[in-house]
Design a protein around this motif. Structure first.
Motif, PDB file in Angstrom:
ATOM      1  N   VAL A 103       1.055  -1.339   0.471  1.00  0.00           N
ATOM      2  CA  VAL A 103       0.282  -0.003   0.181  1.00  0.00           C
ATOM      3  C   VAL A 103       0.857   1.721  -0.045  1.00  0.00           C
ATOM      4  O   VAL A 103       1.865   1.280   0.778  1.00  0.00           O
ATOM      5  CB  VAL A 103      -0.998  -0.217   1.244  1.00  0.00           C
ATOM      6  N   SER A 104       0.606   2.142  -0.872  1.00  0.00           N
ATOM      7  CA  SER A 104       1.182   3.453  -0.767  1.00  0.00           C
ATOM      8  C   SER A 104       0.828   4.325  -0.523  1.00  0.00           C
ATOM      9  O   SER A 104      -0.859   4.871  -0.533  1.00  0.00           O
ATOM     10  CB  SER A 104       2.222   3.608  -2.424  1.00  0.00           C
ATOM     11  N   ASN A 105       1.985   5.200   0.541  1.00  0.00           N
ATOM     12  CA  ASN A 105       1.450   6.087   0.583  1.00  0.00           C
ATOM     13  C   ASN A 105       0.487   7.155  -0.549  1.00  0.00           C
ATOM     14  O   ASN A 105       0.925   7.587  -1.626  1.00  0.00           O
ATOM     15  CB  ASN A 105       2.042   7.553   1.235  1.00  0.00           C
ATOM     16  N   SER A 107      -2.253   6.674  -2.039  1.00  0.00           N
ATOM     17  CA  SER A 107      -3.154   6.057  -2.933  1.00  0.00           C
ATOM     18  C   SER A 107      -4.325   6.125  -2.730  1.00  0.00           C
ATOM     19  O   SER A 107      -4.937   6.114  -1.181  1.00  0.00           O
ATOM     20  CB  SER A 107      -2.614   4.747  -2.892  1.00  0.00           C
ATOM     21  N   VAL A 109      -7.506   3.191  -1.899  1.00  0.00           N
ATOM     22  CA  VAL A 109      -7.377   1.268  -1.085  1.00  0.00           C
ATOM     23  C   VAL A 109      -8.557   1.670  -1.633  1.00  0.00           C
ATOM     24  O   VAL A 109      -9.694   2.435  -0.207  1.00  0.00           O
ATOM     25  CB  VAL A 109      -6.500   1.210   0.454  1.00  0.00           C
ATOM     26  N   HIS A 127       1.026   4.191   7.628  1.00  0.00           N
ATOM     27  CA  HIS A 127       0.690   4.851   6.262  1.00  0.00           C
ATOM     28  C   HIS A 127       0.298   6.380   6.090  1.00  0.00           C
ATOM     29  O   HIS A 127      -0.803   6.863   7.516  1.00  0.00           O
ATOM     30  CB  HIS A 127       0.008   3.852   5.706  1.00  0.00           C
ATOM     31  N   LEU A 130      -4.140   9.304   2.856  1.00  0.00           N
ATOM     32  CA  LEU A 130      -4.938   7.147   2.114  1.00  0.00           C
ATOM     33  C   LEU A 130      -6.447   7.593   2.038  1.00  0.00           C
ATOM     34  O   LEU A 130      -6.994   8.686   2.911  1.00  0.00           O
ATOM     35  CB  LEU A 130      -4.852   6.080   2.764  1.00  0.00           C
ATOM     36  N   ASP A 185      -7.377   2.324  -6.781  1.00  0.00           N
ATOM     37  CA  ASP A 185      -4.972   1.530  -6.920  1.00  0.00           C
ATOM     38  C   ASP A 185      -5.130   0.233  -6.563  1.00  0.00           C
ATOM     39  O   ASP A 185      -4.227  -0.681  -7.302  1.00  0.00           O
ATOM     40  CB  ASP A 185      -4.511   2.749  -6.363  1.00  0.00           C
ATOM     41  N   SER A 218      -7.455  -0.758  -9.802  1.00  0.00           N
ATOM     42  CA  SER A 218      -6.392  -1.066 -10.632  1.00  0.00           C
ATOM     43  C   SER A 218      -5.559  -2.924 -10.250  1.00  0.00           C
ATOM     44  O   SER A 218      -4.792  -3.122 -11.205  1.00  0.00           O
ATOM     45  CB  SER A 218      -5.171  -0.322 -11.233  1.00  0.00           C
TER      46      SER A 218
END
Length: 270
Positions: A103-105, A107, A109, A127, A130, A185, A218
């Motif tokens: 999990v990217s900061n 993003s 979700v 994180h 989000l 994402d 995605s």
């Protein structure tokens, strides 16, 4: 003259003997109430409660509101959330720690219902920024406010046993008269069963919700602990190849691992 049966009956009423017999009885019945146990073992309600608290602490059964259940009998799909929160706790935490690594900061979700994703929510504490969308009614209370910029809960019919919304819902929002599709994402989808034929769960509405989340993301990561492997439940969610990642606390058996890899799914373990 004392018979072995008399000795066994006396032992059953001693704390250690009674508790052993109680565990056996709960295992046979699957689920019992405090009142049933008090009558069965001819002891007070308070004594039964103390016994259950002790046996729960020892991991021999699972204490519930008003009674107890056998851990083995309640492992299948639709046991109540209060019970499932106490099952495979270490495994779910290991899965959650691995899942948050992808999990990217900043993003977007999506997380579906289930206790595994509650563990994921708690592990997102480091994180930031989000956008989170979920049908998990417990999740807003589990995730720190500093983690997210926006938090959305999907509507739908409420399943009290799992504390989620369920069923097919619109993933469209209307803004300035135009319909805009929700897009994430990453979707983190916890499933009830994994076999070579695909991912499945016990409820058709839940399956529809999971599939819709997958379709609007995605990337898709499917989460399942090892007790879910090699099982197939009533409602199919998707083929194995629908996932980009499969996260489990241990590597799946050879047949499932081969099927996942053949579908282009990356297997992630702690």
């Amino acid at each position: 003259m004392t018979t072995s049966e008399d000795a066994g009956e006396r032992a059953r009423h001693l704390p250690a003997g009674r508790r052993a017999a109680l565990v056996d009885y709960v295992g046979q019945q699957g689920q019992v109430t405090v009142a049933q146990l008090a009558e069965r073992f001819d002891v007070s309600i308070d004594t039964v409660r103390r016994d259950l608290d002790q046996l729960d602490a020892e991991g021999q059964l699972i204490r519930t509101h008003g009674g107890a259940v056998s851990a083995s009998s309640m492992a299948p799909n639709d046991s109540g959330l209060d019970v499932r929160l106490r099952m495979q706790v270490e495994e779910k935490e290991a899965i959650a720690r691995r899942a948050v690594e992808i999990v990217s900061n900043g993003s977007v979700v999506m997380l579906n219902g289930g206790t595994t994703n509650l563990a994921v929510a708690r592990n997102l504490r480091n994180h930031r920024d989000l956008t989170i969308a979920t049908n998990n009614l417990r999740l807003p209370a589990e995730i720190p406010a500093k983690v997210y910029r926006d938090l959305y809960v999907f509507g739908g019919s409420v399943r009290s046993i799992t504390q989620t919304t369920t069923g097919p819902v619109s993933f469209q929002v209307v803004e300035n008269g135009e319909q805009i599709a929700v897009q994430a994402d990453l979707a983190l989808i916890a499933v009830g069963a994994v076999s070579t034929t695909g991912f499945s769960t016990s409820n058709l509405g839940d399956a529809a919700m999971m599939a819709a989340m997958m379709d609007h993301a995605s990337k898709v990561a499917v989460l399942a602990d090892s007790t879910k492997l090699g099982r197939r439940l009533f409602a199919k969610v998707a083929e194995l190849a629908r996932a980009d990642y499969f996260i489990c606390e241990t590597r799946p058996s050879a047949d499932i691992a081969t099927a996942l890899e053949a579908g282009g799914v990356e297997i992630l373990t702690p």
